[in-house]
Each structure stands twice: as structure tokens, then as C-alpha cells.
Write a protein that holds these residues in place. Structure first.
Motif, PDB file in Angstrom:
ATOM      1  N   ALA A  48       4.028   4.384 -12.726  1.00  0.00           N
ATOM      2  CA  ALA A  48       3.931   3.666 -13.998  1.00  0.00           C
ATOM      3  C   ALA A  48       2.601   3.972 -14.686  1.00  0.00           C
ATOM      4  CB  ALA A  48       4.080   2.166 -13.770  1.00  0.00           C
ATOM      5  N   LEU A  49       1.529   4.049 -13.918  1.00  0.00           N
ATOM      6  CA  LEU A  49       0.219   4.367 -14.482  1.00  0.00           C
ATOM      7  C   LEU A  49       0.207   5.786 -15.040  1.00  0.00           C
ATOM      8  CD1 LEU A  49      -2.559   3.109 -14.893  1.00  0.00           C
ATOM      9  CD2 LEU A  49      -3.209   3.956 -12.640  1.00  0.00           C
ATOM     10  N   ARG A  50       0.815   6.696 -14.320  1.00  0.00           N
ATOM     11  CA  ARG A  50       0.913   8.090 -14.776  1.00  0.00           C
ATOM     12  C   ARG A  50       1.680   8.172 -16.095  1.00  0.00           C
ATOM     13  NH1 ARG A  50       4.558  12.234 -14.050  1.00  0.00           N
ATOM     14  NH2 ARG A  50       3.641  14.302 -14.048  1.00  0.00           N
ATOM     15  N   SER A  96      -3.833  11.659 -15.192  1.00  0.00           N
ATOM     16  CA  SER A  96      -2.452  11.466 -14.726  1.00  0.00           C
ATOM     17  C   SER A  96      -2.228  11.955 -13.293  1.00  0.00           C
ATOM     18  CB  SER A  96      -1.464  12.158 -15.670  1.00  0.00           C
ATOM     19  OG  SER A  96      -1.709  13.548 -15.714  1.00  0.00           O
ATOM     20  N   ASP A  97      -3.261  12.464 -12.659  1.00  0.00           N
ATOM     21  CA  ASP A  97      -3.151  12.932 -11.269  1.00  0.00           C
ATOM     22  C   ASP A  97      -3.162  11.720 -10.338  1.00  0.00           C
ATOM     23  OD1 ASP A  97      -3.399  14.052  -8.736  1.00  0.00           O
ATOM     24  OD2 ASP A  97      -4.924  15.503  -9.355  1.00  0.00           O
ATOM     25  N   LYS A  98      -2.082  11.524  -9.592  1.00  0.00           N
ATOM     26  CA  LYS A  98      -1.989  10.362  -8.713  1.00  0.00           C
ATOM     27  C   LYS A  98      -3.047  10.367  -7.608  1.00  0.00           C
ATOM     28  CE  LYS A  98       2.583  10.474  -8.073  1.00  0.00           C
ATOM     29  NZ  LYS A  98       3.923  10.010  -7.635  1.00  0.00           N
ATOM     30  N   GLU A  99      -3.642  11.521  -7.342  1.00  0.00           N
ATOM     31  CA  GLU A  99      -4.730  11.588  -6.360  1.00  0.00           C
ATOM     32  C   GLU A  99      -5.970  10.845  -6.869  1.00  0.00           C
ATOM     33  OE1 GLU A  99      -4.626  12.888  -3.212  1.00  0.00           O
ATOM     34  OE2 GLU A  99      -2.480  13.113  -3.614  1.00  0.00           O
ATOM     35  N   ASN A 100      -6.072  10.643  -8.171  1.00  0.00           N
ATOM     36  CA  ASN A 100      -7.196   9.915  -8.766  1.00  0.00           C
ATOM     37  C   ASN A 100      -6.913   8.422  -8.889  1.00  0.00           C
ATOM     38  OD1 ASN A 100      -8.972  12.071  -9.139  1.00  0.00           O
ATOM     39  ND2 ASN A 100      -7.970  12.661 -11.036  1.00  0.00           N
ATOM     40  N   MET A 101      -5.787   7.981  -8.372  1.00  0.00           N
ATOM     41  CA  MET A 101      -5.415   6.571  -8.458  1.00  0.00           C
ATOM     42  C   MET A 101      -5.576   5.929  -7.086  1.00  0.00           C
ATOM     43  SD  MET A 101      -2.068   7.019 -10.838  1.00  0.00           S
ATOM     44  CE  MET A 101      -2.131   8.080 -12.280  1.00  0.00           C
ATOM     45  N   MET A 102      -6.432   4.935  -7.012  1.00  0.00           N
ATOM     46  CA  MET A 102      -6.749   4.276  -5.747  1.00  0.00           C
ATOM     47  C   MET A 102      -6.034   2.934  -5.670  1.00  0.00           C
ATOM     48  SD  MET A 102      -8.563   6.702  -4.660  1.00  0.00           S
ATOM     49  CE  MET A 102      -8.891   6.002  -3.080  1.00  0.00           C
ATOM     50  N   ALA A 103      -5.401   2.691  -4.533  1.00  0.00           N
ATOM     51  CA  ALA A 103      -4.697   1.430  -4.305  1.00  0.00           C
ATOM     52  C   ALA A 103      -5.451   0.616  -3.264  1.00  0.00           C
ATOM     53  CB  ALA A 103      -3.279   1.707  -3.827  1.00  0.00           C
ATOM     54  N   THR A 104      -5.644  -0.667  -3.563  1.00  0.00           N
ATOM     55  CA  THR A 104      -6.251  -1.596  -2.620  1.00  0.00           C
ATOM     56  C   THR A 104      -5.429  -2.876  -2.610  1.00  0.00           C
ATOM     57  OG1 THR A 104      -7.739  -2.452  -4.323  1.00  0.00           O
ATOM     58  CG2 THR A 104      -8.612  -0.720  -2.887  1.00  0.00           C
ATOM     59  N   LEU A 152       0.801  -1.230   0.000  1.00  0.00           N
ATOM     60  CA  LEU A 152       0.000   0.000   0.000  1.00  0.00           C
ATOM     61  C   LEU A 152       0.833   1.278   0.000  1.00  0.00           C
ATOM     62  CD1 LEU A 152      -3.038  -0.812   2.310  1.00  0.00           C
ATOM     63  CD2 LEU A 152      -3.082  -0.178  -0.102  1.00  0.00           C
ATOM     64  N   THR A 153       2.104   1.176   0.335  1.00  0.00           N
ATOM     65  CA  THR A 153       2.952   2.376   0.378  1.00  0.00           C
ATOM     66  C   THR A 153       3.969   2.341  -0.757  1.00  0.00           C
ATOM     67  OG1 THR A 153       4.369   1.304   2.043  1.00  0.00           O
ATOM     68  CG2 THR A 153       2.628   2.768   2.856  1.00  0.00           C
ATOM     69  N   ASP A 154       5.048   1.656  -0.557  1.00  0.00           N
ATOM     70  CA  ASP A 154       6.161   1.651  -1.511  1.00  0.00           C
ATOM     71  C   ASP A 154       5.756   1.159  -2.907  1.00  0.00           C
ATOM     72  OD1 ASP A 154       6.951   1.279   1.296  1.00  0.00           O
ATOM     73  OD2 ASP A 154       9.011   1.332   0.559  1.00  0.00           O
ATOM     74  N   VAL A 155       5.111  -0.005  -2.960  1.00  0.00           N
ATOM     75  CA  VAL A 155       4.779  -0.600  -4.256  1.00  0.00           C
ATOM     76  C   VAL A 155       3.686   0.196  -4.958  1.00  0.00           C
ATOM     77  CG1 VAL A 155       4.046  -2.697  -5.468  1.00  0.00           C
ATOM     78  CG2 VAL A 155       5.516  -2.882  -3.450  1.00  0.00           C
ATOM     79  N   SER A 156       2.691   0.678  -4.214  1.00  0.00           N
ATOM     80  CA  SER A 156       1.634   1.455  -4.872  1.00  0.00           C
ATOM     81  C   SER A 156       2.176   2.753  -5.448  1.00  0.00           C
ATOM     82  CB  SER A 156       0.465   1.722  -3.924  1.00  0.00           C
ATOM     83  OG  SER A 156       0.784   2.688  -2.958  1.00  0.00           O
ATOM     84  N   GLU A 157       3.171   3.337  -4.808  1.00  0.00           N
ATOM     85  CA  GLU A 157       3.773   4.565  -5.348  1.00  0.00           C
ATOM     86  C   GLU A 157       4.450   4.290  -6.690  1.00  0.00           C
ATOM     87  OE1 GLU A 157       4.448   8.570  -5.571  1.00  0.00           O
ATOM     88  OE2 GLU A 157       3.172   7.500  -4.149  1.00  0.00           O
ATOM     89  N   VAL A 158       5.173   3.177  -6.769  1.00  0.00           N
ATOM     90  CA  VAL A 158       5.821   2.779  -8.021  1.00  0.00           C
ATOM     91  C   VAL A 158       4.757   2.495  -9.087  1.00  0.00           C
ATOM     92  CG1 VAL A 158       7.174   0.914  -9.094  1.00  0.00           C
ATOM     93  CG2 VAL A 158       7.922   1.908  -6.933  1.00  0.00           C
ATOM     94  N   VAL A 180      -4.070  -1.103  -8.405  1.00  0.00           N
ATOM     95  CA  VAL A 180      -4.070   0.351  -8.505  1.00  0.00           C
ATOM     96  C   VAL A 180      -4.914   0.697  -9.723  1.00  0.00           C
ATOM     97  CG1 VAL A 180      -2.696   2.440  -8.818  1.00  0.00           C
ATOM     98  CG2 VAL A 180      -1.794   0.557  -7.435  1.00  0.00           C
ATOM     99  N   GLU A 181      -5.925   1.508  -9.488  1.00  0.00           N
ATOM    100  CA  GLU A 181      -6.871   1.834 -10.539  1.00  0.00           C
ATOM    101  C   GLU A 181      -7.077   3.341 -10.598  1.00  0.00           C
ATOM    102  OE1 GLU A 181     -11.408   0.575 -11.823  1.00  0.00           O
ATOM    103  OE2 GLU A 181     -10.763   0.275  -9.773  1.00  0.00           O
ATOM    104  N   ASP A 182      -7.134   3.858 -11.813  1.00  0.00           N
ATOM    105  CA  ASP A 182      -7.449   5.269 -12.005  1.00  0.00           C
ATOM    106  C   ASP A 182      -8.957   5.401 -11.932  1.00  0.00           C
ATOM    107  OD1 ASP A 182      -7.856   7.925 -13.067  1.00  0.00           O
ATOM    108  OD2 ASP A 182      -5.827   7.777 -13.870  1.00  0.00           O
ATOM    109  N   VAL A 183      -9.436   6.191 -10.990  1.00  0.00           N
ATOM    110  CA  VAL A 183     -10.878   6.324 -10.767  1.00  0.00           C
ATOM    111  C   VAL A 183     -11.390   7.720 -11.136  1.00  0.00           C
ATOM    112  CG1 VAL A 183     -10.976   4.513  -9.008  1.00  0.00           C
ATOM    113  CG2 VAL A 183     -10.515   6.868  -8.320  1.00  0.00           C
ATOM    114  N   ARG A 184     -10.687   8.395 -11.998  1.00  0.00           N
ATOM    115  CA  ARG A 184     -11.083   9.739 -12.428  1.00  0.00           C
ATOM    116  C   ARG A 184     -12.505   9.710 -12.961  1.00  0.00           C
ATOM    117  NH1 ARG A 184     -12.812  14.045 -14.224  1.00  0.00           N
ATOM    118  NH2 ARG A 184     -11.733  15.447 -15.624  1.00  0.00           N
ATOM    119  N   SER A 185     -13.339  10.601 -12.430  1.00  0.00           N
ATOM    120  CA  SER A 185     -14.714  10.676 -12.911  1.00  0.00           C
ATOM    121  C   SER A 185     -15.067  12.119 -13.240  1.00  0.00           C
ATOM    122  CB  SER A 185     -15.687  10.109 -11.870  1.00  0.00           C
ATOM    123  OG  SER A 185     -15.703  10.921 -10.726  1.00  0.00           O
TER     124      SER A 185
END
Length: 158
Positions: A53-55, A81-89, A43-49, A99-104
């Protein structure tokens, strides 16, 4: 104190008068602590990477495809491309990070529209521009996610 130190100190305590524990119980305790650490690092290190990559994939697969003339892209300020719109579970049972981009936009899942293609208001067809899969492929090919997981677990003492 690091994760494995906590585990082994607890084991030493139990063996030195704090109560007996079987090897199976020792292993179960260690595995529980390891699972907790894996979830935290995912949820921290790997989700940031993964978000990076998604960005990058959004820039390469979506933004590079065309330049809009009817609207201005929000990009890193609320856009795809805003990482705030990317949700990690994390699915703890399978030790899987998603990690999914949930931009709406007005209740419409923009990421899903872009991934699958859509018809614009003027009737023009906008082809699919998938970006989640290319980001995943990049992470697998480069080993960045594995490296982040290993480094994060080492940082926690595993």
C-alpha cells in the motif's frame, strides 16, 4: 502443530497428572501465545500488505506529481517505492504495526522531505507530497490489513 493446539495440549498435560493450573493461568498462557502470534503475523503478512500500500501511494502521490528533469528516480531500485527502504516495527503492548519509508540520501531523510515539502537547489519550492497517510487510509478503507491479520492467525491455528 498449531498455536492453539500447543496451548490446549499443554493444558491437557497439566490437568492429567502434569500439575494443576487455574483457569486464569490457562487464559494467561493462551493470551501470551496469541500475543506472540499477533506480533509474528503483523511483522510478516500484515507488513507485506502495508508495504504494498505504501509503494502504491508513493507512485500515486509522489511519482505522479511530476517528472524530474535534473535527476533520474531510483524508484524500486533504492528509491521511495523500494520495499527494502520500508521498515516495519511492532509495539507488542499496543499490538500496533508501524511501517515507515526510511529512504535517505547522504544522511537526509528523503521520505520526510517529500512528505513535508522542501526548497530545491535551484530555489524552486517543492510542495508536500504526503504518502504515508494515504497508504494508511487505503488499508483501513479496504480492510486488507485486517484480512491479512486474520488469515495469518488462521494459518498459525488461531
Amino acid at each position: 502443530m498449531r498455536g492453539h493446539e500447543i496451548c490446549f495440549r499443554a493444558l491437557a498435560y497439566r490437568r492429567n497428572g502434569g500439575g494443576e493450573m487455574s483457569i486464569e493461568a490457562d487464559v494467561n498462557l493462551f493470551m501470551k501465545q496469541l500475543d506472540t502470534a499477533i506480533s509474528k503475523v503483523l511483522l510478516t503478512d500484515v507488513s507485506e500488505v502495508a508495504k504494498n500500500a505504501l509503494r502504491e501511494a508513493v507512485y500515486e502521490e509522489v511519482y505522479a506529481a511530476y517528472t524530474p528533469t535534473v535527476y533520474v528516480r531510483q524508484m524500486d531500485s533504492g528509491g521511495l517505492s523500494d520495499k527494502e527502504n520500508m521498515m516495519a516495527t511492532v509495539d507488542v503492548a499496543s499490538r500496533t504495526l508501524e511501517v515507515e519509508d526510511v529512504r535517505s540520501d547522504n544522511g537526509t531523510n528523503v521520505a520526510a522531505k517529500v512528505e513535508s515539502g522542501y526548497k530545491m537547489q535551484n530555489g524552486a519550492e517543492m510542495g508536500a507530497r504526503p504518502f504515508h497517510k494515504p497508504a494508511e487510509d487505503r488499508l483501513i478503507a479496504t480492510g486488507e490489513a485486517e484480512s491479512a491479520l486474520e488469515a495469518g492467525l488462521r494459518g498459525l491455528g488461531f
